[in-house]
Design an enzyme around this catalytic site. Sequence first.
Site, PDB file in Angstrom:
ATOM      1  N   ASP A   1       0.812  -1.209   0.000  1.00 56.37           N
ATOM      2  CA  ASP A   1       0.000   0.000   0.000  1.00 56.37           C
ATOM      3  C   ASP A   1       0.852   1.268   0.000  1.00 56.37           C
ATOM      4  O   ASP A   1       0.421   2.306   0.503  1.00 56.37           O
ATOM      5  CB  ASP A   1      -0.937  -0.007   1.217  1.00 56.37           C
ATOM      6  CG  ASP A   1      -2.131   0.931   1.045  1.00 56.37           C
ATOM      7  OD1 ASP A   1      -2.447   1.292  -0.100  1.00 56.37           O
ATOM      8  OD2 ASP A   1      -2.740   1.308   2.063  1.00 56.37           O
TER       9      ASP A   1
ATOM     10  N   CYS B   1     -27.829  -9.048  -3.968  1.00 56.78           N
ATOM     11  CA  CYS B   1     -28.002  -8.610  -2.584  1.00 56.78           C
ATOM     12  C   CYS B   1     -28.185  -7.101  -2.457  1.00 56.78           C
ATOM     13  O   CYS B   1     -29.278  -6.612  -2.217  1.00 56.78           O
ATOM     14  CB  CYS B   1     -26.812  -9.093  -1.755  1.00 56.78           C
ATOM     15  SG  CYS B   1     -26.809  -8.511  -0.043  1.00 56.78           S
TER      16      CYS B   1
ATOM     17  N   CYS C   1     -25.091  -3.559   1.020  1.00 55.04           N
ATOM     18  CA  CYS C   1     -24.099  -2.509   1.260  1.00 55.04           C
ATOM     19  C   CYS C   1     -24.555  -1.177   0.681  1.00 55.04           C
ATOM     20  O   CYS C   1     -24.300  -0.110   1.268  1.00 55.04           O
ATOM     21  CB  CYS C   1     -22.745  -2.913   0.685  1.00 55.04           C
ATOM     22  SG  CYS C   1     -22.752  -3.256  -1.090  1.00 55.04           S
TER      23      CYS C   1
ATOM     24  N   CYS D   1     -24.789   2.018   3.368  1.00 55.66           N
ATOM     25  CA  CYS D   1     -23.719   3.031   3.377  1.00 55.66           C
ATOM     26  C   CYS D   1     -24.266   4.365   3.843  1.00 55.66           C
ATOM     27  O   CYS D   1     -25.143   4.946   3.196  1.00 55.66           O
ATOM     28  CB  CYS D   1     -23.114   3.173   1.981  1.00 55.66           C
ATOM     29  SG  CYS D   1     -21.834   4.452   1.883  1.00 55.66           S
TER      30      CYS D   1
END
Length: 338
Positions: free
Chosen positions: A144, A205, A208, A212
């Site tokens: 990262d 689904c 999320c 959010c």
Amino acid sequence: MTLPESLPSLLRSLLFEAGACGVGIAPCLPVPESEWNLYEDWISRGHHAGMGYMTNYPDVRRDPGLLLPRARSIIMTAFRYPSPADLVYEPRQVKWARYAVGDDYHDIIRRRLTQVTESLSQIIRDADRESSGPEGQAFRVTVDTAPLRERYHAWRAGIGYFGLNGQLIVPGIGSSVLIGAIVTTLDLPASLPLTPTPSPACRRCGRCLAACPGHALDGRGGVDARRCLSFLTIESRAPELSEATIDHLRATGRLYGCDICQEVCPLSSPSGHTDSDLLPTTQINPRSEVIPEFAPRPALLGLSPDDIRQMDQPLFSATFARSAIKRAKLAGLKRNSR
């Protein structure tokens, strides 16, 4: 130079022993134009929220071979961090992003991957004494910190697929993973990517998207960082947050980061995997555990918003030593806790 035929298997074993839950090989090739166009479009829309480092070194970001001369392969790895079930908070305690409750993952994963490259070098030297010369194999570990499209290469290496929440989901493990890469001049056999991505179960689904708090998810796997609580509470250097954001932080006890899109995702936990084509492969170690350095620090879990507001710089530095939370700085945590 002749490499051992068993090298890919040895490599996987070494990385599993180092604590990785997923290991795969991606060819060190430029990112395809279609994928690169998606990234450039994300930047042009301002969805990177002004994070300047996301626009730096575009040539390297597109062609990972520029990170290391003669690079042929990218060894991609995933390491587990605590799941929601691993953390228990009392009322009034601060909730931290789960990846940050232990030691800084940059240092820990880099150290473990570097140890693997040292072991690999020794194996290769034992197989061919001439490999230690100028034409020997080279490695570059990155966690990262380099302009590398890590999640793309992790998918290309076959260790996970993307969810609608933009997370890399490792079959049999979930999305609570951190990625590390080893760019190498070794010419290793490439893994096959998992398809489709997102999975059909993920597309059906959409939990999320509804959960959010900032409506940052675009329904196609993209994230608008300007609306994401993780960006707002960690990366943003704005002197004040919006009242709506502050209200949400007060209501949920969150102060650094946001795991909601993972917590509501049935595919982000091992028990939630239902797609037969996305079951664990030999590249996944479903018995892997959270490595000790990523275990929650009791001192962090016991902090309250009042503790943060009263904290001075020396205490902040001592409390968050070797912690990724230092990235938000004391001023950022106090802003988030008001």
